[in-house]
Design a protein around this motif. Structure first.
Motif, PDB file in Angstrom:
ATOM      1  N   ARG A   1      70.044  19.598  70.381  1.00 52.07           N
ATOM      2  CA  ARG A   1      71.330  18.678  70.690  1.00 52.07           C
ATOM      3  C   ARG A   1      70.768  17.975  72.115  1.00 52.07           C
ATOM      4  N   ASP A   2      69.999  18.514  72.994  1.00 58.56           N
ATOM      5  CA  ASP A   2      69.765  17.897  74.032  1.00 58.56           C
ATOM      6  C   ASP A   2      68.435  16.904  74.021  1.00 58.56           C
ATOM      7  N   ALA A   3      67.980  16.328  72.665  1.00 58.54           N
ATOM      8  CA  ALA A   3      66.842  15.746  72.532  1.00 58.54           C
ATOM      9  C   ALA A   3      67.437  14.429  71.916  1.00 58.54           C
ATOM     10  N   ASP A   4      66.673  13.117  72.406  1.00 60.53           N
ATOM     11  CA  ASP A   4      66.843  11.939  71.643  1.00 60.53           C
ATOM     12  C   ASP A   4      66.279  11.740  70.400  1.00 60.53           C
ATOM     13  N   VAL A   5      65.024  12.256  70.162  1.00 59.79           N
ATOM     14  CA  VAL A   5      64.281  12.285  68.977  1.00 59.79           C
ATOM     15  C   VAL A   5      63.447  13.464  68.734  1.00 59.79           C
ATOM     16  N   LEU A   6      63.632  14.040  67.483  1.00 59.33           N
ATOM     17  CA  LEU A   6      62.585  15.290  67.209  1.00 59.33           C
ATOM     18  C   LEU A   6      61.458  14.667  66.515  1.00 59.33           C
ATOM     19  N   HIS A   7      60.561  15.481  67.108  1.00 65.35           N
ATOM     20  CA  HIS A   7      59.048  15.071  66.529  1.00 65.35           C
ATOM     21  C   HIS A   7      58.386  16.507  65.862  1.00 65.35           C
ATOM     22  N   TYR A   8      58.390  16.441  64.460  1.00 63.73           N
ATOM     23  CA  TYR A   8      57.792  17.421  63.691  1.00 63.73           C
ATOM     24  C   TYR A   8      56.290  17.156  63.624  1.00 63.73           C
ATOM     25  N   LEU A   9      55.442  18.137  63.738  1.00 62.29           N
ATOM     26  CA  LEU A   9      54.089  18.084  63.246  1.00 62.29           C
ATOM     27  C   LEU A   9      54.011  18.919  62.017  1.00 62.29           C
ATOM     28  N   PHE A  10      53.374  18.252  60.985  1.00 57.96           N
ATOM     29  CA  PHE A  10      53.143  18.848  59.621  1.00 57.96           C
ATOM     30  C   PHE A  10      51.771  18.986  59.414  1.00 57.96           C
ATOM     31  N   PRO A  11      51.640  20.200  58.527  1.00 61.65           N
ATOM     32  CA  PRO A  11      52.573  21.035  58.039  1.00 61.65           C
ATOM     33  C   PRO A  11      52.685  22.164  58.738  1.00 61.65           C
TER      34      PRO A  11
ATOM     35  N   VAL B   1      58.544   9.386  79.145  1.00 65.39           N
ATOM     36  CA  VAL B   1      59.100  10.301  78.261  1.00 65.39           C
ATOM     37  C   VAL B   1      59.112  11.699  78.791  1.00 65.39           C
ATOM     38  N   ARG B   2      60.341  12.351  78.602  1.00 64.39           N
ATOM     39  CA  ARG B   2      60.278  13.800  79.033  1.00 64.39           C
ATOM     40  C   ARG B   2      60.105  14.494  77.722  1.00 64.39           C
ATOM     41  N   ASN B   3      59.180  15.653  77.722  1.00 64.48           N
ATOM     42  CA  ASN B   3      58.776  16.395  76.645  1.00 64.48           C
ATOM     43  C   ASN B   3      58.971  17.843  76.622  1.00 64.48           C
ATOM     44  N   THR B   4      59.643  18.293  75.473  1.00 64.83           N
ATOM     45  CA  THR B   4      59.597  19.704  75.478  1.00 64.83           C
ATOM     46  C   THR B   4      59.021  20.196  73.953  1.00 64.83           C
ATOM     47  N   ILE B   5      58.504  21.069  74.038  1.00 64.60           N
ATOM     48  CA  ILE B   5      57.865  21.630  72.891  1.00 64.60           C
ATOM     49  C   ILE B   5      58.501  22.987  72.504  1.00 64.60           C
ATOM     50  N   PHE B   6      59.038  22.908  71.263  1.00 66.07           N
ATOM     51  CA  PHE B   6      59.464  24.466  70.487  1.00 66.07           C
ATOM     52  C   PHE B   6      58.568  24.861  69.535  1.00 66.07           C
ATOM     53  N   THR B   7      58.321  26.205  70.005  1.00 71.00           N
ATOM     54  CA  THR B   7      57.225  26.768  68.978  1.00 71.00           C
ATOM     55  C   THR B   7      57.359  28.250  68.978  1.00 71.00           C
ATOM     56  N   LEU B   8      56.452  29.090  68.110  1.00 74.82           N
ATOM     57  CA  LEU B   8      56.764  30.342  67.995  1.00 74.82           C
ATOM     58  C   LEU B   8      55.519  31.011  68.551  1.00 74.82           C
ATOM     59  N   SER B   9      55.683  32.377  68.923  1.00 77.79           N
ATOM     60  CA  SER B   9      54.381  33.102  69.466  1.00 77.79           C
ATOM     61  C   SER B   9      54.506  34.469  69.100  1.00 77.79           C
ATOM     62  N   PRO B  10      53.620  35.310  68.929  1.00 70.58           N
ATOM     63  CA  PRO B  10      53.838  36.800  68.650  1.00 70.58           C
ATOM     64  C   PRO B  10      54.281  37.406  69.897  1.00 70.58           C
ATOM     65  N   HIS B  11      53.740  36.831  71.065  1.00 65.50           N
ATOM     66  CA  HIS B  11      54.159  37.562  72.308  1.00 65.50           C
ATOM     67  C   HIS B  11      54.893  36.559  73.103  1.00 65.50           C
ATOM     68  N   PRO B  12      56.019  36.072  73.132  1.00 69.55           N
ATOM     69  CA  PRO B  12      56.855  34.965  73.737  1.00 69.55           C
ATOM     70  C   PRO B  12      57.243  35.513  75.013  1.00 69.55           C
ATOM     71  N   ASP B  13      56.355  36.050  75.806  1.00 67.50           N
ATOM     72  CA  ASP B  13      57.108  36.569  77.114  1.00 67.50           C
ATOM     73  C   ASP B  13      56.057  36.128  78.137  1.00 67.50           C
ATOM     74  N   PRO B  14      56.324  34.968  79.030  1.00 67.97           N
ATOM     75  CA  PRO B  14      57.823  34.628  79.219  1.00 67.97           C
ATOM     76  C   PRO B  14      58.479  33.635  78.053  1.00 67.97           C
ATOM     77  N   ALA B  15      59.481  33.348  77.878  1.00 72.89           N
ATOM     78  CA  ALA B  15      59.930  32.641  76.672  1.00 72.89           C
ATOM     79  C   ALA B  15      59.786  30.903  77.034  1.00 72.89           C
ATOM     80  N   VAL B  16      59.770  30.753  78.495  1.00 70.01           N
ATOM     81  CA  VAL B  16      59.767  29.401  78.845  1.00 70.01           C
ATOM     82  C   VAL B  16      58.533  29.155  79.756  1.00 70.01           C
ATOM     83  N   LEU B  17      57.751  28.224  79.358  1.00 68.57           N
ATOM     84  CA  LEU B  17      56.488  27.951  80.255  1.00 68.57           C
ATOM     85  C   LEU B  17      56.680  26.477  80.544  1.00 68.57           C
TER      86      LEU B  17
END
Length: 379
Positions: free
Chosen positions: A87-97, A36-52
């Motif tokens: 758009r580039d994902a096959d499945v979205l995986h949400y972590l609740f809450p 499986v190829r994994n990407t994580i979308f998240t927020l950060s108070p200091h998102p620099d760099p934007a991609v890790l």
């Protein structure tokens, strides 16, 4: 089938760590070993760099503009980035809450199947929970599968047991890929904390939050003939230091924030790990799995969640009543005084980890679910 999965949660490493970030990391590591190829979308108070780029996944970060009640909120760029990644994902995986994820889902309307891993009920923020409920139920009804991490939580959660969603609930225990941890720990931490070469001690690891029950552990220390190491930081830290001083619990040692290598050293040497969480906000207790991976017995409280699924009473450790310093002390004293009991429970803990909570078990279960959802076999 080479799948692309987008994991969505409010925060991720290197921002202050917690059990849920580690759970995401382990799911990504374990499923990565399944192709499986994994990407994580998240927020950060200091998102620099934007991609890790981490071994487990590519992490894409947008700015967190505020975090009321630990609910990080993003701006317009977060919606645009999420839409692009979805758009580039096959499945979205949400972590609740994470209510902002529900907003992302509702506004962008991604045309992809979704899985939601349900970590915890909304326990403390009752006013927020009431306001959030309509949006929450909209999301829960729209996703294809809801994953609970233990049978107990699926059974006792008023949300997961609701007739509208209970038929789409599946149980996949959270786990840990052992190779993600260093083989050798940083044993200098033992000297720093004043732990002798063969001195038995008990260990707590976690963010010092209201529901962790660490104050009951400090109170239990006065009835225990061994040191208790409390590793971690958080909003309850000052209160715990003051409590230990006020009651004369000199055997409580505050380690502060520790590194992974220091954690490995402490887990490898402790008599047992203690998780005194007393509220349902502690939905699972990943640190219990960590300790069991190292062959350590564990002590936890019966709060009707996954902690008592991970820790099997009188097999891998003890499950005691919540909010009871006396029962915590009694359980720890039994493990302290009986070497054979502590060793047998530690061996049983390791065996249970291998059977239920190992990386291969976690990866196979989630990868199979993601493939089934992507293929349209559900929903």
């Amino acid at each position: 089938m080479n799948l692309s999965i987008l994991h969505v949660y409010r925060t991720y490493f290197p921002d202050p760590p917690g059990g849920l970030q580690e759970a995401i990391r382990q799911i990504a590591l374990a499923t990565g070993m399944q192709g499986v190829r994994n990407t994580i979308f998240t927020l950060s108070p200091h998102p620099d760099p934007a991609v890790l780029d981490y071994p487990e996944a590519r992490v894409v970060r947008c700015r967190s503009w505020a975090a009321p009640a630990s609910c990080d909120l993003g701006g317009i760029s977060a919606f645009a980035e999420f839409r692009h990644l979805a758009r580039d994902a096959d499945v979205l995986h949400y972590l609740f809450p994470w209510p902002f994820a529900d907003v992302l889902h509702a506004v962008t309307r991604p045309q992809r199947p979704a899985v939601l891993t349900y970590i915890s009920d909304v326990v403390r923020q009752r006013m927020l929970g009431t306001a959030y409920a309509p949006l929450m139920w909209r999301t829960l009804r729209q996703v294809q599968v809801i994953v609970a991490n233990s049978p107990a939580y699926a059974r006792t959660s008023p949300v997961l047991s609701h007739p509208d969603v209970r038929d789409k609930v599946r149980v996949i225990p959270l786990g840990i890929e052992e190779s993600a941890y260093p083989k050798e720990g940083d044993h200098s931490v033992l000297e720093r904390l004043g732990i002798g070469l063969n001195e038995p001690f008990f260990l707590f690891i976690g963010v010092l939050r209201y529901y962790k029950g660490a104050h009951f552990l400090v109170q239990a220390a006065k009835n225990l003939g061994a040191k208790i190491v409390i590793a971690g930081s958080g909003p309850e830290g000052h209160r715990l230091h003051s409590l230990a001083a006020d009651i004369g619990a000199a055997n409580v040692v505050f380690a502060g924030q520790i590194s992974v290598a220091e954690k490995v050293a402490l887990l490898g040497r402790c008599r047992a790990l203690v998780l005194p969480s007393h509220l349902r906000s502690e939905a699972y207790g990943m640190v219990l799995v960590e300790a069991m991976m190292f062959g350590r017995p564990v002590v936890s409280c019966e709060i009707g969640t996954g902690t008592s699924f991970v820790n099997s009473h009188e097999e891998t450790g003890f499950v005691v009543a919540p909010e009871s310093p006396l029962e915590l002390a009694q359980a720890m004293t039994m493990l302290l005084r009986d070497d054979r009991l502590a060793m047998a429970m530690g061996q049983a803990a390791r065996k249970r980890y291998e059977e239920h909570f190992s990386g291969p078990a976690l990866g196979a279960a989630y990868a199979a679910l993601f493939r089934e959802v992507a293929a349209g076999g559900i929903g």
